[in-house]
Design a protein around this motif. Structure first.
Motif, mmCIF file in Angstrom:
data_model
loop_
_atom_site.group_PDB
_atom_site.id
_atom_site.type_symbol
_atom_site.label_atom_id
_atom_site.label_comp_id
_atom_site.label_asym_id
_atom_site.label_seq_id
_atom_site.Cartn_x
_atom_site.Cartn_y
_atom_site.Cartn_z
ATOM 1 N N GLN A 159 24.241 -33.573 5.898
ATOM 2 C CA GLN A 159 25.528 -33.104 5.387
ATOM 3 C C GLN A 159 26.631 -34.010 5.951
ATOM 4 O OE1 GLN A 159 26.243 -28.846 5.670
ATOM 5 N NE2 GLN A 159 24.049 -28.429 5.774
ATOM 6 N N VAL A 160 27.614 -34.264 5.130
ATOM 7 C CA VAL A 160 28.670 -35.212 5.478
ATOM 8 C C VAL A 160 30.024 -34.563 5.226
ATOM 9 C CG1 VAL A 160 29.679 -37.471 4.899
ATOM 10 C CG2 VAL A 160 27.189 -37.151 4.823
ATOM 11 N N CYS A 161 30.961 -34.774 6.122
ATOM 12 C CA CYS A 161 32.314 -34.298 5.879
ATOM 13 C C CYS A 161 33.349 -35.374 6.205
ATOM 14 C CB CYS A 161 32.599 -33.036 6.690
ATOM 15 S SG CYS A 161 34.331 -32.563 6.599
ATOM 16 N N THR A 162 33.434 -35.761 7.498
ATOM 17 C CA THR A 162 34.529 -36.624 7.930
ATOM 18 C C THR A 162 34.578 -37.937 7.150
ATOM 19 O OG1 THR A 162 34.264 -35.696 10.136
ATOM 20 C CG2 THR A 162 35.627 -37.658 9.950
ATOM 21 N N ALA A 163 33.422 -38.534 6.905
ATOM 22 C CA ALA A 163 33.408 -39.817 6.189
ATOM 23 C C ALA A 163 33.978 -39.644 4.787
ATOM 24 C CB ALA A 163 31.986 -40.377 6.125
ATOM 25 N N ALA A 164 33.670 -38.501 4.155
ATOM 26 C CA ALA A 164 34.225 -38.246 2.822
ATOM 27 C C ALA A 164 35.736 -38.008 2.918
ATOM 28 C CB ALA A 164 33.533 -37.053 2.187
ATOM 29 N N MET A 165 36.164 -37.334 3.980
ATOM 30 C CA MET A 165 37.609 -37.101 4.139
ATOM 31 C C MET A 165 38.344 -38.420 4.410
ATOM 32 S SD MET A 165 37.611 -33.484 6.223
ATOM 33 C CE MET A 165 39.353 -33.130 6.023
ATOM 34 N N HIS A 166 37.651 -39.358 5.043
ATOM 35 C CA HIS A 166 38.268 -40.637 5.366
ATOM 36 C C HIS A 166 38.282 -41.568 4.151
ATOM 37 C CE1 HIS A 166 38.319 -44.257 8.421
ATOM 38 N NE2 HIS A 166 39.407 -44.196 7.689
ATOM 39 N N HIS A 167 37.181 -41.589 3.411
ATOM 40 C CA HIS A 167 37.034 -42.625 2.380
ATOM 41 C C HIS A 167 36.900 -42.082 0.955
ATOM 42 C CE1 HIS A 167 36.613 -45.550 5.571
ATOM 43 N NE2 HIS A 167 35.610 -44.879 6.088
ATOM 44 N N GLY A 168 36.773 -40.776 0.802
ATOM 45 C CA GLY A 168 36.641 -40.217 -0.544
ATOM 46 C C GLY A 168 35.196 -40.002 -0.952
ATOM 47 N N PHE A 169 35.036 -39.272 -2.057
ATOM 48 C CA PHE A 169 33.684 -38.891 -2.494
ATOM 49 C C PHE A 169 32.799 -40.087 -2.842
ATOM 50 C CE2 PHE A 169 35.473 -34.585 -4.058
ATOM 51 C CZ PHE A 169 35.178 -34.002 -2.840
ATOM 52 N N ARG A 170 33.437 -41.189 -3.266
ATOM 53 C CA ARG A 170 32.617 -42.286 -3.799
ATOM 54 C C ARG A 170 31.823 -43.036 -2.732
ATOM 55 N NH1 ARG A 170 35.317 -45.768 -8.442
ATOM 56 N NH2 ARG A 170 33.220 -46.646 -8.310
ATOM 57 N N ILE A 171 32.018 -42.703 -1.475
ATOM 58 C CA ILE A 171 31.167 -43.345 -0.453
ATOM 59 C C ILE A 171 29.697 -43.032 -0.678
ATOM 60 C CG2 ILE A 171 32.889 -43.469 1.382
ATOM 61 C CD1 ILE A 171 31.389 -41.024 2.628
ATOM 62 N N VAL A 172 29.435 -41.963 -1.427
ATOM 63 C CA VAL A 172 28.032 -41.592 -1.649
ATOM 64 C C VAL A 172 27.308 -42.662 -2.475
ATOM 65 C CG1 VAL A 172 28.283 -40.249 -3.798
ATOM 66 C CG2 VAL A 172 26.546 -39.598 -2.093
ATOM 67 N N GLU A 173 28.050 -43.429 -3.247
ATOM 68 C CA GLU A 173 27.395 -44.490 -4.038
ATOM 69 C C GLU A 173 26.709 -45.494 -3.106
ATOM 70 O OE1 GLU A 173 30.419 -46.197 -6.502
ATOM 71 O OE2 GLU A 173 30.924 -44.263 -7.422
ATOM 72 N N ASP A 174 27.441 -45.912 -2.078
ATOM 73 C CA ASP A 174 26.845 -46.853 -1.113
ATOM 74 C C ASP A 174 25.699 -46.198 -0.344
ATOM 75 O OD1 ASP A 174 28.500 -48.905 -1.774
ATOM 76 O OD2 ASP A 174 29.900 -48.614 -0.121
ATOM 77 N N MET A 175 25.856 -44.907 -0.069
ATOM 78 C CA MET A 175 24.786 -44.210 0.657
ATOM 79 C C MET A 175 23.504 -44.208 -0.164
ATOM 80 S SD MET A 175 26.829 -40.960 2.227
ATOM 81 C CE MET A 175 27.631 -41.079 3.819
ATOM 82 N N ILE A 176 23.622 -43.905 -1.452
ATOM 83 C CA ILE A 176 22.440 -43.852 -2.323
ATOM 84 C C ILE A 176 21.835 -45.251 -2.490
ATOM 85 C CG2 ILE A 176 21.686 -43.413 -4.700
ATOM 86 C CD1 ILE A 176 23.772 -41.092 -4.731
ATOM 87 N N ASP A 177 22.683 -46.215 -2.762
ATOM 88 C CA ASP A 177 22.179 -47.595 -2.921
ATOM 89 C C ASP A 177 21.496 -48.086 -1.642
ATOM 90 O OD1 ASP A 177 23.064 -47.760 -5.468
ATOM 91 O OD2 ASP A 177 24.831 -48.983 -5.038
ATOM 92 N N GLY A 178 22.165 -47.863 -0.521
ATOM 93 C CA GLY A 178 21.622 -48.331 0.754
ATOM 94 C C GLY A 178 20.291 -47.687 1.075
ATOM 95 N N LEU A 179 20.207 -46.380 0.835
ATOM 96 C CA LEU A 179 18.957 -45.666 1.112
ATOM 97 C C LEU A 179 17.845 -46.171 0.196
ATOM 98 C CD1 LEU A 179 17.440 -43.436 2.614
ATOM 99 C CD2 LEU A 179 18.352 -41.783 0.964
ATOM 100 N N ASN A 180 18.173 -46.344 -1.072
ATOM 101 C CA ASN A 180 17.181 -46.872 -2.017
ATOM 102 C C ASN A 180 16.672 -48.231 -1.587
ATOM 103 O OD1 ASN A 180 16.097 -45.673 -4.350
ATOM 104 N ND2 ASN A 180 18.159 -45.414 -5.183
ATOM 105 N N ASN A 181 17.593 -49.122 -1.255
ATOM 106 C CA ASN A 181 17.201 -50.479 -0.857
ATOM 107 C C ASN A 181 16.353 -50.456 0.411
ATOM 108 O OD1 ASN A 181 18.610 -51.500 -3.012
ATOM 109 N ND2 ASN A 181 20.470 -51.937 -1.834
ATOM 110 N N TYR A 182 16.750 -49.591 1.340
ATOM 111 C CA TYR A 182 15.991 -49.495 2.602
ATOM 112 C C TYR A 182 14.552 -49.051 2.322
ATOM 113 C CZ TYR A 182 14.407 -47.498 7.042
ATOM 114 O OH TYR A 182 13.679 -47.180 8.157
ATOM 115 N N LEU A 183 14.423 -48.004 1.518
ATOM 116 C CA LEU A 183 13.083 -47.484 1.239
ATOM 117 C C LEU A 183 12.248 -48.521 0.474
ATOM 118 C CD1 LEU A 183 14.066 -43.824 0.289
ATOM 119 C CD2 LEU A 183 12.974 -44.566 2.402
#
Lengths: 72, 428
Positions: free
Chosen positions: B278-302
């Motif tokens: 679960q994420v809160c502060t990062a979204a409050m700092h940078h907005g909802f769209r940070i999840v795009e990088d999270m999904i891409d990064g996780l996919n690439n890592y896996l």
């Protein structure tokens, strides 16, 4: 003397007794390190070393574990 | 593309990234926008008797140019009527049936209160419930939040009351403001929790203004402690997740929370036993769209690891986390300075000389050029020099050749006790 030099000195003394056939048969830990009692298996001769360095205490402990393991 | 879906105690979501119960999940408008951005789930801002808030609710500290290294809030649970929240939850779930909506709940520690809110919230189709036993400010003064969450018996009893009527999975959210979080985690399990989540925020006072002498933040000249979160709390949260994950009596899934700001943080929490994050502060700092990088990064890592599903990494590092007494005392690493990379700033020498073990020498070669060298025999492998070094690759911590067999403190103490017994036998 550096810690390392002191450790080498302690290790040499331990090795000397082990090479004479002595075994560790008692350890008393205290604020200055550990007093390690060595017993020669063929007699009642004992000798005690004061081991002050951390590496020295690791060293005799490793020897003690090895000594306690059953021999094949 | 790896399979990012997770199933946390029966709650399914398209990816492991949920928004935590907090200001970002205050309304249907926000949660729907979050789902559109890619978040897999959202824990709705805590429902209960609507509260009154003060202004000047948030504060943050920066560190060395990074803004929002730590974040503090004195905002309470939802200030909107329950019916309004429930209507928006219903609408959001209808629009996003495959996303997870979890309702965070906080009521007084009374059985009838828990029964009432659980039934009303489940009627609108939530996927699960999260019992908020964590908020440290405001509500705790009224006997709720962390005031309940610090007492294992209250955690167990209230979890049990919720479970008496709940038809969906119950997650218990734990406070870090306690000496041993496994005590309350175990209590939650004993009460029948289907999962636990951690950490809620940490008691904090962000600062004092040197001119006005007011607290930061302050409300008309007065302050009160708040809840601390953000990147600075991540190591504390990660340890608490790991301690619960390796505890033999805590056998429910964990939702990891605390300073998670990117996909790397998420992977660390999942390796340490979290099923999702679960994420809160990062979204409050940078907005909802940070999840795009999270999904891409996780996919690439896996993909780079050849792992087909994110669920395959859950808990993989837990066996590597133990008690200090099980660490190998005979394992040795030493610092090695690479002269080709070193800029001779001497920070390593100063750190070692002043505050560690005095084993880095400042030397001059035959050409009069200064260089730094580690006396490996005196190096204790503390890592300090490589930590303070400003240049990547200038100092490596390398494994020294092994001279002695592995030996833990626990092995040593066992051997010593045998030696003492032997001596006693000889004496007899």
């Amino acid at each position: 003397m550096s810690d390392y030099q002191q450790f080498l000195d302690e290790r040499d003394k331990i090795d000397f007794l082990i090479q004479k056939g002595c075994q560790i048969y008692g350890v008393r830990e205290h604020l200055n390190g550990a007093s390690v009692d060595f017993l020669h298996p063929n007699g009642n001769v004992t000798e005690t070393l004061l081991i002050g360095t951390a590496n020295g205490r690791k060293y005799f402990s490793s020897l003690l574990i090895s000594q306690n393991q059953p021999k094949n | 593309m790896a399979d990012l879906r997770i199933n946390l105690a029966g709650i399914k979501s398209p990816n492991p990234f949920w928004l935590a119960s907090a200001p970002p999940t205050n309304s249907g408008y926000q949660v729907q926008r979050a789902f559109e951005a890619g978040w897999g789930g959202a824990v709705w801002k805590t429902l209960g008797d609507p509260i009154l808030n003060v202004t000047s609710r948030f504060a943050a500290i920066g560190f060395n140019g990074q803004r929002v290294a730590g974040f503090n809030n004195i905002e309470l649970i939802t200030d909107r009527p329950l019916d309004v929240n429930l209507k928006e939850i219903y609408e959001t779930k209808k629009k996003f049936p495959n996303h997870a909506i979890i309702a965070s709940l906080m009521v007084e520690p009374k059985q009838e209160k828990w029964h009432e809110i659980v039934k009303r919230v489940e009627d609108v189709g939530v996927d699960g419930l999260e019992l908020n036993f964590g908020c440290p400010h405001g509500m705790a003064e009224r006997g709720m939040g962390s005031a309940s969450g610090q007492v294992p018996a209250l955690v167990e009893r209230q979890t049990y009351w919720a479970k008496e009527v709940a038809k969906t999975p119950v997650i218990v959210k734990l406070t870090p403001n306690i000496t041993d979080i496994t005590a309350t985690a175990e209590a939650a399990c004993n009460g029948g929790a289907d999962a636990i989540s951690m950490i809620n925020t940490i008691n904090s006072l962000m600062g004092v203004d040197l001119d006005s002498w007011n607290t930061i933040p302050h409300v008309a000249g007065k302050g009160a402690h708040g809840g601390y979160c953000g990147p600075a709390v991540k190591p504390i949260a990660l340890n608490m997740v790991a301690e619960c994950a390796r505890h033999p009596h805590i056998n429910v899934p964990i939702s990891g929370i605390g300073g998670i700001s990117n996909w790397r943080d998420a992977v660390e929490f999942m390796l340490m036993g979290a099923t999702g994050v679960q994420v809160c502060t990062a979204a409050m700092h940078h907005g909802f769209r940070i999840v795009e990088d999270m999904i891409d990064g996780l996919n690439n890592y896996l993909d780079s690891k050849g792992i087909a599903a994110v669920s395959d990494i859950i808990g993989k590092s837990v066996p590597k986390y133990s008690d200090w007494g099980n660490l190998d005392l005979n394992h040795n690493i030493v610092a090695k300075i690479n002269p080709d990379v070193c800029i001779n700033c001497n920070k390593c020498h100063i750190a070692c000389e002043d505050t560690s073990h005095q084993c880095i020498d400042m030397l001059t070669d035959v050409n009069g050029k200064s260089y730094l060298k580690v006396r490996e025999e005196d190096c204790v492998g503390c890592n300090l020099c490589s930590i303070v070094c400003p240049v990547d690759g200038a100092i490596d911590m390398i494994e020294a050749p092994r001279e002695l067999a592995p030996m833990t403190w626990n092995d040593r103490q066992t051997a010593l006790s045998v030696a003492v017994e032997c001596k006693a036998d000889v004496a007899k």
